[in-house]
Design a protein around this motif. Sequence first.
Motif, PDB file in Angstrom:
ATOM      1  N   ASN A   1       1.685  -0.161  10.087  1.00 24.52           N
ATOM      2  CA  ASN A   1       2.846  -0.154  10.981  1.00 24.52           C
ATOM      3  C   ASN A   1       3.069  -1.549  11.534  1.00 24.52           C
ATOM      4  O   ASN A   1       2.164  -2.379  11.551  1.00 24.52           O
ATOM      5  CB  ASN A   1       2.636   0.830  12.127  1.00 24.52           C
ATOM      6  CG  ASN A   1       2.584   2.258  11.656  1.00 24.52           C
ATOM      7  OD1 ASN A   1       3.251   2.628  10.714  1.00 24.52           O
ATOM      8  ND2 ASN A   1       1.766   3.057  12.310  1.00 24.52           N
TER       9      ASN A   1
ATOM     10  N   ASN B   1      -6.375   2.242  -8.017  1.00 20.05           N
ATOM     11  CA  ASN B   1      -6.905   3.521  -7.535  1.00 20.05           C
ATOM     12  C   ASN B   1      -7.048   3.579  -6.018  1.00 20.05           C
ATOM     13  O   ASN B   1      -7.522   4.581  -5.493  1.00 20.05           O
ATOM     14  CB  ASN B   1      -8.257   3.815  -8.177  1.00 20.05           C
ATOM     15  CG  ASN B   1      -8.102   4.234  -9.627  1.00 20.05           C
ATOM     16  OD1 ASN B   1      -7.142   4.907  -9.975  1.00 20.05           O
ATOM     17  ND2 ASN B   1      -9.026   3.818 -10.470  1.00 20.05           N
TER      18      ASN B   1
ATOM     19  N   ARG C   1      -5.683   4.121  -2.404  1.00 12.65           N
ATOM     20  CA  ARG C   1      -4.559   4.771  -1.720  1.00 12.65           C
ATOM     21  C   ARG C   1      -4.711   4.513  -0.226  1.00 12.65           C
ATOM     22  O   ARG C   1      -5.797   4.647   0.322  1.00 12.65           O
ATOM     23  CB  ARG C   1      -4.544   6.283  -1.947  1.00 12.65           C
ATOM     24  CG  ARG C   1      -4.630   6.725  -3.388  1.00 12.65           C
ATOM     25  CD  ARG C   1      -3.285   6.569  -4.085  1.00 12.65           C
ATOM     26  NE  ARG C   1      -3.265   7.166  -5.407  1.00 12.65           N
ATOM     27  CZ  ARG C   1      -3.554   6.513  -6.522  1.00 12.65           C
ATOM     28  NH1 ARG C   1      -3.908   5.254  -6.481  1.00 12.65           N
ATOM     29  NH2 ARG C   1      -3.482   7.116  -7.694  1.00 12.65           N
ATOM     30  N   ALA C   2      -3.632   4.127   0.416  1.00 10.13           N
ATOM     31  CA  ALA C   2      -3.674   3.874   1.860  1.00 10.13           C
ATOM     32  C   ALA C   2      -2.261   3.958   2.424  1.00 10.13           C
ATOM     33  O   ALA C   2      -1.290   3.644   1.732  1.00 10.13           O
ATOM     34  CB  ALA C   2      -4.263   2.496   2.153  1.00 10.13           C
ATOM     35  N   GLU C   3      -2.168   4.377   3.659  1.00  6.92           N
ATOM     36  CA  GLU C   3      -0.879   4.365   4.346  1.00  6.92           C
ATOM     37  C   GLU C   3      -0.487   2.918   4.617  1.00  6.92           C
ATOM     38  O   GLU C   3      -1.339   2.099   4.964  1.00  6.92           O
ATOM     39  CB  GLU C   3      -0.973   5.128   5.677  1.00  6.92           C
ATOM     40  CG  GLU C   3      -1.129   6.619   5.530  1.00  6.92           C
ATOM     41  CD  GLU C   3       0.113   7.290   4.978  1.00  6.92           C
ATOM     42  OE1 GLU C   3       1.238   6.819   5.265  1.00  6.92           O
ATOM     43  OE2 GLU C   3      -0.050   8.269   4.234  1.00  6.92           O
ATOM     44  N   PRO C   4       0.784   2.578   4.458  1.00  9.67           N
ATOM     45  CA  PRO C   4       1.228   1.227   4.821  1.00  9.67           C
ATOM     46  C   PRO C   4       0.974   0.984   6.309  1.00  9.67           C
ATOM     47  O   PRO C   4       0.991   1.905   7.117  1.00  9.67           O
ATOM     48  CB  PRO C   4       2.725   1.251   4.524  1.00  9.67           C
ATOM     49  CG  PRO C   4       2.914   2.382   3.564  1.00  9.67           C
ATOM     50  CD  PRO C   4       1.851   3.387   3.893  1.00  9.67           C
TER      51      PRO C   4
ATOM     52  N   PHE D   1       0.831  -1.199   0.000  1.00 12.30           N
ATOM     53  CA  PHE D   1       0.000   0.000   0.000  1.00 12.30           C
ATOM     54  C   PHE D   1       0.868   1.252   0.000  1.00 12.30           C
ATOM     55  O   PHE D   1       1.961   1.272   0.560  1.00 12.30           O
ATOM     56  CB  PHE D   1      -0.924  -0.002   1.217  1.00 12.30           C
ATOM     57  CG  PHE D   1      -1.940  -1.100   1.178  1.00 12.30           C
ATOM     58  CD1 PHE D   1      -3.160  -0.900   0.572  1.00 12.30           C
ATOM     59  CD2 PHE D   1      -1.660  -2.342   1.727  1.00 12.30           C
ATOM     60  CE1 PHE D   1      -4.101  -1.921   0.518  1.00 12.30           C
ATOM     61  CE2 PHE D   1      -2.581  -3.372   1.678  1.00 12.30           C
ATOM     62  CZ  PHE D   1      -3.810  -3.162   1.066  1.00 12.30           C
ATOM     63  N   SER D   2       0.341   2.307  -0.624  1.00 12.51           N
ATOM     64  CA  SER D   2       1.037   3.580  -0.699  1.00 12.51           C
ATOM     65  C   SER D   2       0.003   4.699  -0.679  1.00 12.51           C
ATOM     66  O   SER D   2      -1.083   4.546  -1.249  1.00 12.51           O
ATOM     67  CB  SER D   2       1.852   3.650  -1.990  1.00 12.51           C
ATOM     68  OG  SER D   2       2.304   4.962  -2.225  1.00 12.51           O
ATOM     69  N   SER D   3       0.339   5.806  -0.039  1.00 16.19           N
ATOM     70  CA  SER D   3      -0.586   6.942  -0.013  1.00 16.19           C
ATOM     71  C   SER D   3      -0.510   7.768  -1.294  1.00 16.19           C
ATOM     72  O   SER D   3      -1.378   8.588  -1.553  1.00 16.19           O
ATOM     73  CB  SER D   3      -0.299   7.822   1.204  1.00 16.19           C
ATOM     74  OG  SER D   3       1.025   8.279   1.159  1.00 16.19           O
ATOM     75  N   SER D   4       0.511   7.533  -2.124  1.00 11.81           N
ATOM     76  CA  SER D   4       0.669   8.328  -3.341  1.00 11.81           C
ATOM     77  C   SER D   4       0.430   7.538  -4.627  1.00 11.81           C
ATOM     78  O   SER D   4       0.254   8.126  -5.681  1.00 11.81           O
ATOM     79  CB  SER D   4       2.075   8.934  -3.381  1.00 11.81           C
ATOM     80  OG  SER D   4       3.040   7.903  -3.403  1.00 11.81           O
ATOM     81  N   GLN D   5       0.425   6.213  -4.554  1.00 15.37           N
ATOM     82  CA  GLN D   5       0.222   5.366  -5.726  1.00 15.37           C
ATOM     83  C   GLN D   5      -0.820   4.313  -5.397  1.00 15.37           C
ATOM     84  O   GLN D   5      -1.193   4.142  -4.247  1.00 15.37           O
ATOM     85  CB  GLN D   5       1.518   4.665  -6.113  1.00 15.37           C
ATOM     86  CG  GLN D   5       2.661   5.583  -6.421  1.00 15.37           C
ATOM     87  CD  GLN D   5       3.942   4.786  -6.663  1.00 15.37           C
ATOM     88  OE1 GLN D   5       3.922   3.583  -6.789  1.00 15.37           O
ATOM     89  NE2 GLN D   5       5.060   5.484  -6.713  1.00 15.37           N
TER      90      GLN D   5
ATOM     91  N   VAL E   1      -2.227   0.302  -5.186  1.00 17.82           N
ATOM     92  CA  VAL E   1      -1.691  -0.881  -4.512  1.00 17.82           C
ATOM     93  C   VAL E   1      -0.835  -1.668  -5.503  1.00 17.82           C
ATOM     94  O   VAL E   1      -1.285  -2.011  -6.594  1.00 17.82           O
ATOM     95  CB  VAL E   1      -2.827  -1.767  -3.972  1.00 17.82           C
ATOM     96  CG1 VAL E   1      -2.274  -3.035  -3.339  1.00 17.82           C
ATOM     97  CG2 VAL E   1      -3.678  -0.992  -2.977  1.00 17.82           C
TER      98      VAL E   1
END
Length: 96
Positions: free
Chosen positions: A92, A85, A87-90, A46-50, A52
């Motif tokens: 922790n 499409n 977007r999510a923070e990885p 996951f990425s907040s800018s790209q 999955v």
Amino acid sequence: MSTALENYINRTVAIVTSDGRMIVGTLKGFDQTINLILDESHERVFSSSQGVEQVVLGLYIVRGDNVAVIGEIDEETDSTLDLGNIRAEPLNSVVH
């Protein structure tokens, strides 16, 4: 726990590991320490800018002490997701 896992054999599952990774694949087997064998597996990064990213892993073993969550994937719903499409923070790592 192992009795519950028997219901997931030969089904598509998602595993969240204690280091925050999400691995999806077909559960083929497990042992008494919850070491898992997955076939046709991939990691969803996951990425907040790209979107999955799906990294192909193939036949994969996840150590039982690294498993945080296991759940069955609804393949019909999963196939309709547009992962490019999303977007999510990885996630922790799990803190003990």
